[in-house]
Write an enzyme that holds these catalytic residues in place. Structure first.
Site, PDB file in Angstrom:
ATOM      1  N   HIS A  44       0.854  -1.184   0.000  1.00 21.34           N
ATOM      2  CA  HIS A  44       0.000   0.000   0.000  1.00 21.34           C
ATOM      3  C   HIS A  44       0.893   1.238   0.000  1.00 21.34           C
ATOM      4  O   HIS A  44       2.127   1.132  -0.053  1.00 21.34           O
ATOM      5  CB  HIS A  44      -0.956  -0.013   1.197  1.00 21.34           C
ATOM      6  CG  HIS A  44      -0.299  -0.245   2.517  1.00 21.34           C
ATOM      7  ND1 HIS A  44       0.580   0.665   3.100  1.00 21.34           N
ATOM      8  CD2 HIS A  44      -0.370  -1.284   3.396  1.00 21.34           C
ATOM      9  CE1 HIS A  44       1.001   0.212   4.260  1.00 21.34           C
ATOM     10  NE2 HIS A  44       0.452  -0.986   4.461  1.00 21.34           N
ATOM     11  N   HIS A  47       3.939   1.375   2.330  1.00 23.00           N
ATOM     12  CA  HIS A  47       5.124   0.648   1.859  1.00 23.00           C
ATOM     13  C   HIS A  47       5.866   1.451   0.786  1.00 23.00           C
ATOM     14  O   HIS A  47       7.092   1.553   0.798  1.00 23.00           O
ATOM     15  CB  HIS A  47       4.723  -0.700   1.224  1.00 23.00           C
ATOM     16  CG  HIS A  47       4.133  -1.687   2.192  1.00 23.00           C
ATOM     17  ND1 HIS A  47       2.878  -2.201   2.040  1.00 23.00           N
ATOM     18  CD2 HIS A  47       4.649  -2.265   3.304  1.00 23.00           C
ATOM     19  CE1 HIS A  47       2.626  -3.054   3.008  1.00 23.00           C
ATOM     20  NE2 HIS A  47       3.688  -3.116   3.794  1.00 23.00           N
TER      21      HIS A  47
END
Length: 292
Positions: A44, A47
């Site tokens: 997501h 990250h």
């Protein structure tokens, strides 16, 4: 293993540590730096932000995607953890073609011995997550240490949503004399301020919307804590979830940031942090905010 065939710039992808180690030796110099972002995939924006920072601050960036079995104490959670490698690769390629991906198998990491080492993190491992997930931090310590040994990064990037894990990784580096700089990075949140997590993908749209209550309650608890006692703050949070049948509070803890020990009174000039774990059906969500 599927084949990745995209009409996008080439990206180095390794499924085995031997090939990765050999490649890293060819690009390392005496003065070059390697940034490392360990993940379990289902990437997501949080990250990707870690990767962006690593790309900015290092000559080369390695990202690992590995769902580590030894840190799961719930077999159902391990089985249902989202695995979206092809989609993850697309996201990374959209960010940069310079990312080096390591996506190993369990066998490549554990070589037939899928067990954790035992670690002493000076008690950090016994609080919050450690108390409710026995053996979890032995699994975390095992995989992080092995990944550090394989990648030999200069800097490693971890999100502060898993603040306890961040403190434990720092302790792992300290106690094992590992030559890695551990960098904590801010929590990324969805539009409704739910902390971004790979597990959010398992929520229904309605559950995902309603899970905004977690951050809302944390912020209200912070206000209460400024003038009230820890006991009053804890009671407020417990009552907030007691009256909401869709959510089950597993724990809410106010702890000293450095020791992670829960507190029963406030001391001037100490840094305190709130930690929470909540179940939405069988899906477990965690969050944390500073109380200073």
């Amino acid at each position: 293993m599927f084949a990745l065939n995209f009409n996008i710039p080439a990206m180095h992808i390794f499924y085995g540590k031997v090939a990765l180690i050999a490649y890293l030796k060819t690009i390392k110099t005496a003065n070059s730096t390697i940034g490392f972002v360990p993940t379990m995939g289902a990437l997501h924006q949080g990250h990707l932000a870690l990767m962006q920072r690593s790309l900015k601050e290092n000559d080369d960036t390695v990202v690992s995607i590995f769902v580590n079995p030894t840190q799961f104490n719930n077999p159902e959670d391990l089985e249902k953890y989202p695995r979206t490698l092809e989609e993850d690769v697309k996201k990374m390629r959209g960010l940069s073609d310079k990312i080096i991906l390591y996506a190993p198998s369990v066998e490549d990491i554990y070589e037939g011995q899928t067990v954790s080492q035992s670690f002493d993190f000076d008690g950090l491992e016994n609080q919050m997550e450690g108390k409710f997930r026995p053996g979890h931090f032995n699994g975390v310590g095992t995989i992080v240490k092995r990944l550090f040994e394989i990648v030999t990064p200069t800097n490693a990037y971890f999100g502060e949503k898993d603040f306890q894990q961040l403190q434990i990784v720092k302790k792992l580096v300290e106690k094992n004399n590992l030559n890695v700089n551990v960098v904590g990075c801010p929590i990324f949140r969805e539009e409704n301020l739910l902390a971004m997590s790979s597990r959010n993908e398992r929520l229904t749209p309605e559950e995902r919307k309603e899970a905004s209550i977690i951050y809302k309650v944390l912020n209200e608890a912070k206000e209460i804590f400024q003038t009230g006692t820890p006991e009053e703050t804890i009671k407020f949070v417990e009552d907030a979830f007691e009256n909401n049948e869709k959510f089950k509070l597993e724990y809410f803890v106010i702890a000293d940031e450095s020791t992670l020990l829960s507190i029963d009174h406030k001391i001037k000039d100490k840094n305190y942090r709130a930690f929470i774990a909540v179940f939405v059906n069988s899906i477990r969500l965690i969050d944390t905010i500073s109380f200073n």
